[in-house]
Design an enzyme around this catalytic site. Structure first.
Site, PDB file in Angstrom:
ATOM      1  N   GLY A 142       2.320   2.340  10.916  1.00 39.36           N
ATOM      2  CA  GLY A 142       3.263   3.446  10.744  1.00 39.36           C
ATOM      3  C   GLY A 142       3.972   3.875  12.018  1.00 39.36           C
ATOM      4  O   GLY A 142       4.589   4.943  12.053  1.00 39.36           O
TER       5      GLY A 142
ATOM      6  N   SER B 234       3.389  -1.967  10.586  1.00 37.18           N
ATOM      7  CA  SER B 234       4.834  -1.925  10.815  1.00 37.18           C
ATOM      8  C   SER B 234       5.547  -3.224  10.449  1.00 37.18           C
ATOM      9  O   SER B 234       6.474  -3.659  11.137  1.00 37.18           O
ATOM     10  CB  SER B 234       5.143  -1.536  12.266  1.00 37.18           C
ATOM     11  OG  SER B 234       4.728  -0.199  12.495  1.00 37.18           O
TER      12      SER B 234
ATOM     13  N   HIS C 215      -9.665   1.071   5.185  1.00 34.14           N
ATOM     14  CA  HIS C 215      -8.346   1.282   5.806  1.00 34.14           C
ATOM     15  C   HIS C 215      -8.502   2.267   6.968  1.00 34.14           C
ATOM     16  O   HIS C 215      -9.297   3.214   6.890  1.00 34.14           O
ATOM     17  CB  HIS C 215      -7.366   1.830   4.764  1.00 34.14           C
ATOM     18  CG  HIS C 215      -5.949   1.832   5.255  1.00 34.14           C
ATOM     19  ND1 HIS C 215      -5.471   2.796   6.108  1.00 34.14           N
ATOM     20  CD2 HIS C 215      -4.930   0.976   5.046  1.00 34.14           C
ATOM     21  CE1 HIS C 215      -4.201   2.532   6.397  1.00 34.14           C
ATOM     22  NE2 HIS C 215      -3.848   1.435   5.770  1.00 34.14           N
TER      23      HIS C 215
ATOM     24  N   GLU D 258      -5.313  -4.986  10.935  1.00 34.41           N
ATOM     25  CA  GLU D 258      -4.302  -3.944  11.079  1.00 34.41           C
ATOM     26  C   GLU D 258      -4.562  -3.153  12.356  1.00 34.41           C
ATOM     27  O   GLU D 258      -5.339  -2.178  12.347  1.00 34.41           O
ATOM     28  CB  GLU D 258      -4.367  -2.984   9.896  1.00 34.41           C
ATOM     29  CG  GLU D 258      -4.144  -3.650   8.558  1.00 34.41           C
ATOM     30  CD  GLU D 258      -3.633  -2.656   7.535  1.00 34.41           C
ATOM     31  OE1 GLU D 258      -2.469  -2.778   7.141  1.00 34.41           O
ATOM     32  OE2 GLU D 258      -4.378  -1.734   7.160  1.00 34.41           O
TER      33      GLU D 258
ATOM     34  N   ASN E  72       0.867  -1.190   0.000  1.00 40.09           N
ATOM     35  CA  ASN E  72       0.000   0.000   0.000  1.00 40.09           C
ATOM     36  C   ASN E  72       0.898   1.234   0.000  1.00 40.09           C
ATOM     37  O   ASN E  72       1.485   1.569   1.020  1.00 40.09           O
ATOM     38  CB  ASN E  72      -0.890  -0.029   1.258  1.00 40.09           C
ATOM     39  CG  ASN E  72      -1.704   1.245   1.415  1.00 40.09           C
ATOM     40  OD1 ASN E  72      -1.869   2.008   0.457  1.00 40.09           O
ATOM     41  ND2 ASN E  72      -2.215   1.479   2.615  1.00 40.09           N
ATOM     42  N   TRP E  73       0.976   1.872  -1.155  1.00 40.02           N
ATOM     43  CA  TRP E  73       1.907   3.012  -1.293  1.00 40.02           C
ATOM     44  C   TRP E  73       1.283   4.336  -0.837  1.00 40.02           C
ATOM     45  O   TRP E  73       1.899   5.402  -0.966  1.00 40.02           O
ATOM     46  CB  TRP E  73       2.414   3.098  -2.741  1.00 40.02           C
ATOM     47  CG  TRP E  73       3.222   1.885  -3.124  1.00 40.02           C
ATOM     48  CD1 TRP E  73       3.886   1.053  -2.252  1.00 40.02           C
ATOM     49  CD2 TRP E  73       3.448   1.348  -4.434  1.00 40.02           C
ATOM     50  NE1 TRP E  73       4.502   0.028  -2.943  1.00 40.02           N
ATOM     51  CE2 TRP E  73       4.251   0.195  -4.292  1.00 40.02           C
ATOM     52  CE3 TRP E  73       3.054   1.728  -5.720  1.00 40.02           C
ATOM     53  CZ2 TRP E  73       4.662  -0.580  -5.373  1.00 40.02           C
ATOM     54  CZ3 TRP E  73       3.460   0.956  -6.807  1.00 40.02           C
ATOM     55  CH2 TRP E  73       4.262  -0.179  -6.632  1.00 40.02           C
ATOM     56  N   LYS E  74       0.071   4.248  -0.326  1.00 39.11           N
ATOM     57  CA  LYS E  74      -0.610   5.419   0.247  1.00 39.11           C
ATOM     58  C   LYS E  74      -0.406   6.659  -0.634  1.00 39.11           C
ATOM     59  O   LYS E  74      -0.497   6.581  -1.859  1.00 39.11           O
ATOM     60  CB  LYS E  74      -0.109   5.670   1.677  1.00 39.11           C
ATOM     61  CG  LYS E  74      -0.103   4.424   2.548  1.00 39.11           C
ATOM     62  CD  LYS E  74      -0.012   4.765   4.011  1.00 39.11           C
ATOM     63  CE  LYS E  74       0.315   3.533   4.829  1.00 39.11           C
ATOM     64  NZ  LYS E  74       0.033   3.680   6.237  1.00 39.11           N
TER      65      LYS E  74
ATOM     66  N   GLU F  53      -6.866   4.694   7.906  1.00 33.78           N
ATOM     67  CA  GLU F  53      -6.662   6.114   7.567  1.00 33.78           C
ATOM     68  C   GLU F  53      -7.899   6.685   6.866  1.00 33.78           C
ATOM     69  O   GLU F  53      -8.203   7.870   7.015  1.00 33.78           O
ATOM     70  CB  GLU F  53      -5.387   6.260   6.718  1.00 33.78           C
ATOM     71  CG  GLU F  53      -4.150   6.046   7.594  1.00 33.78           C
ATOM     72  CD  GLU F  53      -2.937   5.475   6.890  1.00 33.78           C
ATOM     73  OE1 GLU F  53      -2.890   5.477   5.646  1.00 33.78           O
ATOM     74  OE2 GLU F  53      -2.024   4.990   7.598  1.00 33.78           O
TER      75      GLU F  53
ATOM     76  N   GLY G  68       2.663  -0.987   4.391  1.00 36.90           N
ATOM     77  CA  GLY G  68       2.614   0.406   3.953  1.00 36.90           C
ATOM     78  C   GLY G  68       4.016   0.947   3.741  1.00 36.90           C
ATOM     79  O   GLY G  68       4.657   0.715   2.707  1.00 36.90           O
ATOM     80  N   GLY G  69       4.522   1.663   4.733  1.00 40.21           N
ATOM     81  CA  GLY G  69       5.786   2.388   4.611  1.00 40.21           C
ATOM     82  C   GLY G  69       6.940   1.595   4.008  1.00 40.21           C
ATOM     83  O   GLY G  69       7.611   2.076   3.078  1.00 40.21           O
TER      84      GLY G  69
HETATM   85  C1  PEP Z   1      -0.910   0.192   6.122  1.00 39.04           C
HETATM   86  O1  PEP Z   1      -0.931   1.313   5.654  1.00 39.04           O
HETATM   87  O2  PEP Z   1      -1.848  -0.571   5.909  1.00 39.04           O
HETATM   88  C2  PEP Z   1       0.214  -0.205   6.957  1.00 39.04           C
HETATM   89  C3  PEP Z   1       0.204  -1.387   7.479  1.00 39.04           C
HETATM   90  O3  PEP Z   1       1.207   0.720   7.111  1.00 39.04           O
HETATM   91  P1  PEP Z   1       2.663   0.446   7.747  1.00 39.04           P
HETATM   92  O4  PEP Z   1       3.184  -0.819   7.135  1.00 39.04           O
HETATM   93  O5  PEP Z   1       3.448   1.655   7.378  1.00 39.04           O
HETATM   94  O6  PEP Z   1       2.472   0.294   9.226  1.00 39.04           O
END
Ligand code: PEP
Length: 242
Positions: free
Chosen positions: A167, A203, A92, A161, A7-9, A94, A224-225
């Site tokens: 994050g 994470s 999600h 999640e 997930n490149w957000k 966010e 994500g990150g």
């Molecule tokens: C996400 O955005 O779904 C996520 C898990 O982010 P991160 O890996 O950065 O915690």
């Protein structure tokens, strides 16, 4: 089937999205592993051209539940399908936190995705406060039950999640995540009887990926990150080759 979802957000511009897609395309993954990349809407076409004809498939980070109409800035399922998208993240944290997405809206989006031929990946998870108050099970159960209310389908994908892990660099332990995954699978079995895959997100990094990937009841990861930087994406993908 195990899933690796990137997930490149809103992290990357077009050139970087294309570069990340090239890395994903070139990665050798073991049989039974599905890689799904989720660029922002505006990069879907460019990323789609890179992964076209490869084993990597396209996901979107969201979709609106209405099929068409006067909904300025919204993106519908049909438009995503036209771009070659096969999966869509729904609910999600966010989206819930910054855009006011409710469990009821998630349910509408899940229905719209299935009706339009996209596989939704429904994101659920508790806040730090809910966790501390011992409400993880009740919160996640409520999210899952509402998301799939009135939905009868063969295949369900859910990403657990925990919000406090997204994050923050504070991933869940694989044992704690596994317990929640078992709960989710039980609920889906009782209410929908569907085949259910549950992914962990929060994470995930090249350092802890191996543990999540190899834990029973964890059917993949949503990252994500660490999936939005070329070095860490390469390291994560390297772990999918065996
Ligand atoms: C996400 O955005 O779904 C996520 C898990 O982010 P991160 O890996 O950065 O915690």
């Amino acid at each position: 089937m195990k899933y690796f979802i990137a997930n490149w957000k809103m992290y990357v511009g077009r050139a970087d999205a294309v570069m990340l897609a090239e890395i994903a395309r070139a990665a050798k993954t073991a049989e039974g592993v599905q890689t799904i990349v989720c660029p922002s809407f505006v990069h879907i076409d460019a990323v789609g051209r890179v992964v076209s004809g490869s084993a990597v498939v396209l996901g979107a980070q969201d979709a609106y539940f209405e099929s068409s109409g006067a909904f300025t800035s919204a993106v519908g399922i049909k438009e995503l399908k036209e771009l070659g998208v096969s999966h869509v993240l729904v609910g999600h944290s966010e989206r819930r936190r910054y855009f006011g997405e409710t469990d009821e809206a998630v349910n509408k989006k899940v229905k719209a995705a299935y009706a339009g031929g996209l596989q939704p990946v429904v994101c659920v998870g508790e806040t730090e406060q809910e966790r501390t108050a011992g409400q993880t099970e009740s919160r996640v159960s409520a999210q899952v039950r509402t998301a799939f209310q009135g939905v009868s389908v063969k295949k369900v994908i859910i990403a657990y999640e925990p919000i406090w892990a997204i994050g923050t660099g504070k991933a869940s332990s694989s044992a704690d995540a596994r317990a929640v995954h078992q709960l989710i699978k039980q609920i889906v079995k009782e209410t929908n009887g569907s085949q259910c895959s549950v992914l962990y997100g929060g994470s995930v990094t090249p350092d802890n990926m191996h543990e999540f990937w190899n834990t029973t009841d964890i059917d993949g990861v949503l990252v994500g990150g660490a999936s939005a930087r070329k070095e860490t994406l390469s390291s994560l993908l390297a772990l999918l080759s065996f």
